[in-house]
Motif scaffolding. Structure first.
Motif, PDB file in Angstrom:
ATOM      1  N   GLY A  25     -34.212  19.068  -7.142  1.00 24.33           N
ATOM      2  CA  GLY A  25     -32.936  18.163  -7.726  1.00 24.33           C
ATOM      3  C   GLY A  25     -32.174  18.353  -6.455  1.00 24.33           C
ATOM      4  N   ALA A  26     -32.197  19.739  -5.500  1.00 25.85           N
ATOM      5  CA  ALA A  26     -30.929  19.883  -4.383  1.00 25.85           C
ATOM      6  C   ALA A  26     -30.421  19.014  -4.010  1.00 25.85           C
ATOM      7  CB  ALA A  26     -32.107  20.823  -2.969  1.00 25.85           C
ATOM      8  N   VAL A  27     -28.817  18.820  -3.261  1.00 27.40           N
ATOM      9  CA  VAL A  27     -28.345  17.732  -2.676  1.00 27.40           C
ATOM     10  C   VAL A  27     -27.785  18.698  -1.632  1.00 27.40           C
ATOM     11  CG1 VAL A  27     -26.027  16.479  -3.417  1.00 27.40           C
ATOM     12  CG2 VAL A  27     -27.555  17.267  -5.196  1.00 27.40           C
ATOM     13  N   THR A  28     -28.036  17.708  -0.926  1.00 24.67           N
ATOM     14  CA  THR A  28     -26.907  17.995   0.648  1.00 24.67           C
ATOM     15  C   THR A  28     -26.021  16.637   1.063  1.00 24.67           C
ATOM     16  OG1 THR A  28     -29.181  17.375   2.236  1.00 24.67           O
ATOM     17  CG2 THR A  28     -29.635  19.571   1.391  1.00 24.67           C
ATOM     18  N   ALA A 168      -9.673  13.166  -9.797  1.00 25.78           N
ATOM     19  CA  ALA A 168     -10.387  13.788  -8.978  1.00 25.78           C
ATOM     20  C   ALA A 168     -10.911  14.991  -9.847  1.00 25.78           C
ATOM     21  CB  ALA A 168     -10.262  15.005  -7.640  1.00 25.78           C
ATOM     22  N   ALA A 169     -10.628  15.281 -10.583  1.00 29.59           N
ATOM     23  CA  ALA A 169     -11.119  16.112 -12.293  1.00 29.59           C
ATOM     24  C   ALA A 169     -11.872  15.854 -12.977  1.00 29.59           C
ATOM     25  CB  ALA A 169     -10.344  17.131 -13.106  1.00 29.59           C
ATOM     26  N   ARG A 170     -11.536  14.120 -13.394  1.00 29.58           N
ATOM     27  CA  ARG A 170     -12.196  13.495 -14.019  1.00 29.58           C
ATOM     28  C   ARG A 170     -13.384  12.709 -13.477  1.00 29.58           C
ATOM     29  NH1 ARG A 170     -14.481  11.006 -18.902  1.00 29.58           N
ATOM     30  NH2 ARG A 170     -13.902   8.902 -18.721  1.00 29.58           N
ATOM     31  N   ARG A 171     -14.127  12.790 -12.611  1.00 30.22           N
ATOM     32  CA  ARG A 171     -14.296  11.505 -10.872  1.00 30.22           C
ATOM     33  C   ARG A 171     -15.711  13.644 -10.863  1.00 30.22           C
ATOM     34  NH1 ARG A 171     -10.718   8.590 -10.672  1.00 30.22           N
ATOM     35  NH2 ARG A 171     -10.808   6.447 -10.268  1.00 30.22           N
ATOM     36  N   ARG A 172     -15.360  14.668 -10.804  1.00 29.32           N
ATOM     37  CA  ARG A 172     -15.931  15.031 -10.938  1.00 29.32           C
ATOM     38  C   ARG A 172     -16.829  15.941 -12.066  1.00 29.32           C
ATOM     39  NH1 ARG A 172     -11.717  17.792  -7.862  1.00 29.32           N
ATOM     40  NH2 ARG A 172     -11.086  18.816  -9.253  1.00 29.32           N
ATOM     41  N   ALA A 173     -16.166  16.141 -12.935  1.00 33.22           N
ATOM     42  CA  ALA A 173     -16.494  15.668 -14.710  1.00 33.22           C
ATOM     43  C   ALA A 173     -17.901  14.784 -14.995  1.00 33.22           C
ATOM     44  CB  ALA A 173     -16.024  15.862 -15.475  1.00 33.22           C
ATOM     45  N   LEU A 174     -17.072  13.328 -14.565  1.00 31.42           N
ATOM     46  CA  LEU A 174     -18.767  12.580 -14.900  1.00 31.42           C
ATOM     47  C   LEU A 174     -19.911  12.763 -13.931  1.00 31.42           C
ATOM     48  CD1 LEU A 174     -15.826   9.236 -14.330  1.00 31.42           C
ATOM     49  CD2 LEU A 174     -17.553  10.011 -16.214  1.00 31.42           C
ATOM     50  N   LEU A 180     -24.649  16.508 -11.151  1.00 33.17           N
ATOM     51  CA  LEU A 180     -23.611  16.476  -9.023  1.00 33.17           C
ATOM     52  C   LEU A 180     -22.959  17.487  -9.278  1.00 33.17           C
ATOM     53  CD1 LEU A 180     -25.044  12.202  -7.797  1.00 33.17           C
ATOM     54  CD2 LEU A 180     -25.577  14.303  -7.200  1.00 33.17           C
ATOM     55  N   GLY A 181     -22.357  18.188 -10.678  1.00 33.06           N
ATOM     56  CA  GLY A 181     -21.392  18.793 -11.177  1.00 33.06           C
ATOM     57  C   GLY A 181     -21.305  19.990  -9.249  1.00 33.06           C
ATOM     58  N   ASP A 182     -22.447  20.977  -9.445  1.00 29.71           N
ATOM     59  CA  ASP A 182     -21.933  21.708  -7.982  1.00 29.71           C
ATOM     60  C   ASP A 182     -22.060  21.496  -6.457  1.00 29.71           C
ATOM     61  OD1 ASP A 182     -23.090  23.671  -9.726  1.00 29.71           O
ATOM     62  OD2 ASP A 182     -24.729  23.947  -9.516  1.00 29.71           O
TER      63      ASP A 182
END
Length: 243
Positions: A25-28, A168-174, A180-182
């Protein structure tokens, strides 16, 4: 999904690419010079979802390709974020003046490309050239649009712009809803802007949906241009929308 997938967006230094390995699950995330560096890089993603028009008809109607005309009504206040893509002869014109002159011909299109759309032409030409030279990549590279992806994650169009603090906050929450939050909370890599990072991650969410058979294209099936390239925008299937 058993293979690495990637979401890609343009950025000032080239392209920002977000990869997720299903094993852990790591994202780079990194910035690369061109799309070939994503496709041929060490991750070798099975699916690459990129925010750039693919498939250029020789003639388009007012509003651009069918793909854009279909998705624009789904975006409500964000519909203007979907630029009408010009016909192939206009995109490949030598300069902006030539593009405007070609756009006045009835055999191409009934509108002149806007300056922001014209600024995308070099990127569109580069991806077009890559896919025409490398037909093996056509089955791996898919066109997406971040605002359509966010609308799919939200279950409807977003009211806020992506560059506003609330947007931007809304998109991060989605993005957090799909794990993909981290990654969305990190600073973007050098050469990319914060909204470029969010858009690349939204593209990554669609890449995963494509890999898992949970995506849909507009139109369905995709149109094909004279070179066989698909002209369609991919996003989450409607039943994947999250309230």
């Amino acid at each position: 999904m058993t293979e690495v997938v990637a979401g890609v967006d343009g950025c000032p230094a080239g392209w920002i690419a977000a990869f997720r390995d299903p094993a852990d699950g790591a994202v780079t995330v990194r910035v690369v010079a061109d799309l070939a560096a994503v496709c041929d890089g060490p991750e070798a993603p099975a699916i690459v979802a990129v925010d750039i028009p693919i498939g250029l008809p020789d003639r388009v109607e007012a509003g651009g390709r069918l793909a854009e005309r279909l998705v624009r009504p789904l975006l409500g206040p964000r519909r203007a974020s979907v630029f009408p893509t010009s016909a192939r002869p206009v995109v490949h014109a030598g300069d902006y003046a030539a593009a405007i002159a070609l756009s006045r011909r009835p055999e191409t299109q009934p509108f002149a490309p806007s300056p922001p759309a014209n600024a995308l032409f070099p990127r569109i030409r580069a991806v077009d050239a890559l896919l025409r030279a490398r037909p093996d990549l056509v089955a791996r590279v898919f066109e997406v649009h971040p605002e359509l992806a966010f609308a799919g994650l939200a279950g409807g169009p977003l009211a806020e712009t992506k560059r506003s603090p609330a947007g931007a906050a809304r998109r991060r929450a989605l993005l957090a809803r799909v794990g993909l939050g981290d990654a969305a909370g990190r600073p973007p890599p050098r050469g990319a802007k914060p909204d470029d990072l969010l858009d690349a991650l939204a593209a990554l969410a669609v890449a995963e949906a494509i890999a898992n058979g949970r995506a849909v294209s507009y139109p369905d099936p995709p149109e094909r241009d004279a070179h066989g390239l698909p002209a369609a925008i991919w996003t989450l299937r409607p039943d994947e929308a999250r309230p």
